[in-house]
Design a protein around this motif. Structure first.
Motif, PDB file in Angstrom:
ATOM      1  N   ALA A  15     -52.956 -22.506 -18.549  1.00 48.26           N
ATOM      2  CA  ALA A  15     -53.896 -21.379 -18.477  1.00 48.26           C
ATOM      3  C   ALA A  15     -55.084 -21.730 -17.587  1.00 48.26           C
ATOM      4  N   GLU A  16     -55.603 -22.945 -17.724  1.00 49.65           N
ATOM      5  CA  GLU A  16     -56.718 -23.378 -16.877  1.00 49.65           C
ATOM      6  C   GLU A  16     -56.292 -23.429 -15.412  1.00 49.65           C
ATOM      7  N   ARG A  17     -55.062 -23.894 -15.151  1.00 46.27           N
ATOM      8  CA  ARG A  17     -54.558 -23.907 -13.771  1.00 46.27           C
ATOM      9  C   ARG A  17     -54.438 -22.488 -13.233  1.00 46.27           C
ATOM     10  N   ALA A  18     -54.011 -21.557 -14.080  1.00 43.98           N
ATOM     11  CA  ALA A  18     -53.892 -20.154 -13.662  1.00 43.98           C
ATOM     12  C   ALA A  18     -55.250 -19.590 -13.258  1.00 43.98           C
ATOM     13  N   LEU A  19     -56.289 -19.913 -14.030  1.00 41.80           N
ATOM     14  CA  LEU A  19     -57.635 -19.435 -13.671  1.00 41.80           C
ATOM     15  C   LEU A  19     -58.126 -20.088 -12.389  1.00 41.80           C
ATOM     16  N   ASP A  20     -57.783 -21.367 -12.181  1.00 37.31           N
ATOM     17  CA  ASP A  20     -58.141 -22.035 -10.926  1.00 37.31           C
ATOM     18  C   ASP A  20     -57.448 -21.361  -9.739  1.00 37.31           C
ATOM     19  N   ILE A  21     -56.177 -21.023  -9.919  1.00 39.78           N
ATOM     20  CA  ILE A  21     -55.427 -20.330  -8.861  1.00 39.78           C
ATOM     21  C   ILE A  21     -56.067 -18.971  -8.580  1.00 39.78           C
ATOM     22  N   ALA A  22     -56.418 -18.236  -9.642  1.00 38.30           N
ATOM     23  CA  ALA A  22     -57.048 -16.920  -9.460  1.00 38.30           C
ATOM     24  C   ALA A  22     -58.379 -17.048  -8.726  1.00 38.30           C
ATOM     25  N   ALA A  23     -59.173 -18.064  -9.064  1.00 35.24           N
ATOM     26  CA  ALA A  23     -60.448 -18.282  -8.373  1.00 35.24           C
ATOM     27  C   ALA A  23     -60.216 -18.601  -6.898  1.00 35.24           C
ATOM     28  N   ASP A  24     -59.192 -19.393  -6.616  1.00 38.78           N
ATOM     29  CA  ASP A  24     -58.870 -19.730  -5.234  1.00 38.78           C
ATOM     30  C   ASP A  24     -58.398 -18.487  -4.465  1.00 38.78           C
ATOM     31  N   LEU A  25     -57.565 -17.678  -5.090  1.00 39.75           N
ATOM     32  CA  LEU A  25     -57.123 -16.434  -4.460  1.00 39.75           C
ATOM     33  C   LEU A  25     -58.293 -15.487  -4.223  1.00 39.75           C
ATOM     34  N   ASN A  26     -59.258 -15.500  -5.121  1.00 48.68           N
ATOM     35  CA  ASN A  26     -60.460 -14.697  -4.959  1.00 48.68           C
ATOM     36  C   ASN A  26     -61.248 -15.162  -3.731  1.00 48.68           C
ATOM     37  N   LYS A  27     -61.369 -16.473  -3.548  1.00 48.52           N
ATOM     38  CA  LYS A  27     -62.077 -17.013  -2.383  1.00 48.52           C
ATOM     39  C   LYS A  27     -61.369 -16.634  -1.092  1.00 48.52           C
ATOM     40  N   GLN A  28     -60.029 -16.568  -1.150  1.00 46.60           N
ATOM     41  CA  GLN A  28     -59.244 -16.193   0.029  1.00 46.60           C
ATOM     42  C   GLN A  28     -59.188 -14.687   0.231  1.00 46.60           C
ATOM     43  N   GLN A  29     -59.816 -13.942  -0.659  1.00 44.94           N
ATOM     44  CA  GLN A  29     -59.867 -12.482  -0.648  1.00 44.94           C
ATOM     45  C   GLN A  29     -58.481 -11.846  -0.748  1.00 44.94           C
ATOM     46  N   LEU A  30     -57.573 -12.531  -1.485  1.00 42.48           N
ATOM     47  CA  LEU A  30     -56.261 -11.968  -1.754  1.00 42.48           C
ATOM     48  C   LEU A  30     -56.286 -11.127  -3.020  1.00 42.48           C
ATOM     49  N   LEU A  31     -57.335 -11.305  -3.804  1.00 44.71           N
ATOM     50  CA  LEU A  31     -57.622 -10.445  -4.932  1.00 44.71           C
ATOM     51  C   LEU A  31     -59.119 -10.467  -5.150  1.00 44.71           C
ATOM     52  N   ARG A  32     -59.621  -9.426  -5.810  1.00 47.79           N
ATOM     53  CA  ARG A  32     -61.042  -9.364  -6.131  1.00 47.79           C
ATOM     54  C   ARG A  32     -61.153  -9.480  -7.645  1.00 47.79           C
ATOM     55  N   LEU A  33     -61.478 -10.682  -8.100  1.00 49.19           N
ATOM     56  CA  LEU A  33     -61.516 -11.000  -9.519  1.00 49.19           C
ATOM     57  C   LEU A  33     -62.813 -10.483 -10.129  1.00 49.19           C
ATOM     58  N   GLU A  34     -62.692  -9.616 -11.133  1.00 51.91           N
ATOM     59  CA  GLU A  34     -63.857  -9.079 -11.822  1.00 51.91           C
ATOM     60  C   GLU A  34     -64.157  -9.857 -13.101  1.00 51.91           C
ATOM     61  N   ASP A  35     -63.096 -10.283 -13.786  1.00 49.53           N
ATOM     62  CA  ASP A  35     -63.268 -11.036 -15.018  1.00 49.53           C
ATOM     63  C   ASP A  35     -61.978 -11.786 -15.285  1.00 49.53           C
ATOM     64  N   ALA A  36     -62.085 -12.884 -15.971  1.00 51.15           N
ATOM     65  CA  ALA A  36     -60.912 -13.680 -16.326  1.00 51.15           C
ATOM     66  C   ALA A  36     -61.227 -14.466 -17.593  1.00 51.15           C
ATOM     67  N   ALA A  37     -60.188 -14.714 -18.360  1.00 50.68           N
ATOM     68  CA  ALA A  37     -60.334 -15.480 -19.593  1.00 50.68           C
ATOM     69  C   ALA A  37     -58.969 -16.016 -19.986  1.00 50.68           C
ATOM     70  N   TYR A  38     -58.962 -16.932 -20.951  1.00 53.61           N
ATOM     71  CA  TYR A  38     -57.697 -17.318 -21.553  1.00 53.61           C
ATOM     72  C   TYR A  38     -57.909 -17.563 -23.033  1.00 53.61           C
ATOM     73  N   ALA A  39     -56.823 -17.400 -23.775  1.00 58.84           N
ATOM     74  CA  ALA A  39     -56.838 -17.620 -25.218  1.00 58.84           C
ATOM     75  C   ALA A  39     -55.732 -18.601 -25.562  1.00 58.84           C
ATOM     76  N   TYR A  40     -55.980 -19.403 -26.580  1.00 55.89           N
ATOM     77  CA  TYR A  40     -54.992 -20.378 -27.056  1.00 55.89           C
ATOM     78  C   TYR A  40     -55.285 -20.644 -28.523  1.00 55.89           C
ATOM     79  N   LYS A  41     -54.362 -21.308 -29.179  1.00 58.40           N
ATOM     80  CA  LYS A  41     -54.595 -21.710 -30.566  1.00 58.40           C
ATOM     81  C   LYS A  41     -54.904 -23.194 -30.594  1.00 58.40           C
ATOM     82  N   ASP A  42     -55.942 -23.548 -31.374  1.00 58.78           N
ATOM     83  CA  ASP A  42     -56.306 -24.963 -31.480  1.00 58.78           C
ATOM     84  C   ASP A  42     -55.349 -25.675 -32.436  1.00 58.78           C
ATOM     85  N   ASP A  43     -55.617 -26.956 -32.693  1.00 59.89           N
ATOM     86  CA  ASP A  43     -54.741 -27.768 -33.540  1.00 59.89           C
ATOM     87  C   ASP A  43     -54.603 -27.224 -34.954  1.00 59.89           C
ATOM     88  N   LYS A  44     -55.594 -26.463 -35.401  1.00 58.89           N
ATOM     89  CA  LYS A  44     -55.569 -25.904 -36.753  1.00 58.89           C
ATOM     90  C   LYS A  44     -54.989 -24.485 -36.784  1.00 58.89           C
TER      91      LYS A  44
END
Length: 160
Positions: A15-44
């Motif tokens: 998920a973190e890699r996906a957000l990094d890719i989205a940020a990079d695509l945003n810098k390249q102006q291949l998409l205009r990112l307005e908001d991004a997030a990710y959700a996961y479950k912790d150890d508990k």
């Protein structure tokens, strides 16, 4: 127009890699990112959310600026700064912009252990290049606000 795309991925690191890719695509102006997030479950097994935009921080900064200006008018800029920052932080915390927090929490609670969900709110200008960039992460489409035909095309393109 912005599209909301929620992708399921293997784990938090993906998920973190996906957000990094989205940020990079945003810098390249291949998409205009307005908001991004990710959700996961912790150890508990509790859902956790990581957002890219902190409205609390933005509110505190804006409140500090306005508080200082008002404080200068009343000849007490430090008090104005403190009150403005606190007020701005509270207002920022209560403000929900971009992706709906309740939706992120709801999807986060339904994740299988170890899996994560990536939330992207973006105006995608070159869909083929964006799909090529995220395809190596092997995502699955959980939810979109695309038309049925466009969503089907996205699902098929990510499978290929």
């Amino acid at each position: 127009m912005s599209q909301l795309i929620v992708l399921g991925v293997a784990d938090r690191e993906t998920a973190e890699r996906a957000l990094d890719i989205a940020a990079d695509l945003n810098k390249q102006q291949l998409l205009r990112l307005e908001d991004a997030a990710y959700a996961y479950k912790d150890d508990k097994g509790r859902p956790r959310i990581q957002q890219t935009v902190s409205t609390t921080g933005m509110g505190a900064a804006g409140g500090a600026l306005w508080g200082t200006l008002i404080g200068l008018i009343f000849l007490n800029p430090l008090l104005g700064l403190a009150v403005g920052a606190a007020t701005g932080a509270v207002a920022g915390k209560l403000t929900d912009i971009g992706i709906d927090d309740d939706m992120i929490k709801q999807i986060g609670t339904h994740l299988e252990d170890g899996r994560a969900a990536v939330f992207l709110l973006a105006d995608i200008t070159t869909a083929d290049r964006v799909i090529d960039a995220v395809k190596p992460l092997r995502p699955t489409v959980i939810q979109t606000n695309l038309s049925k035909d466009d969503e089907h095309e996205l699902v098929e393109a990510l499978r290929a």
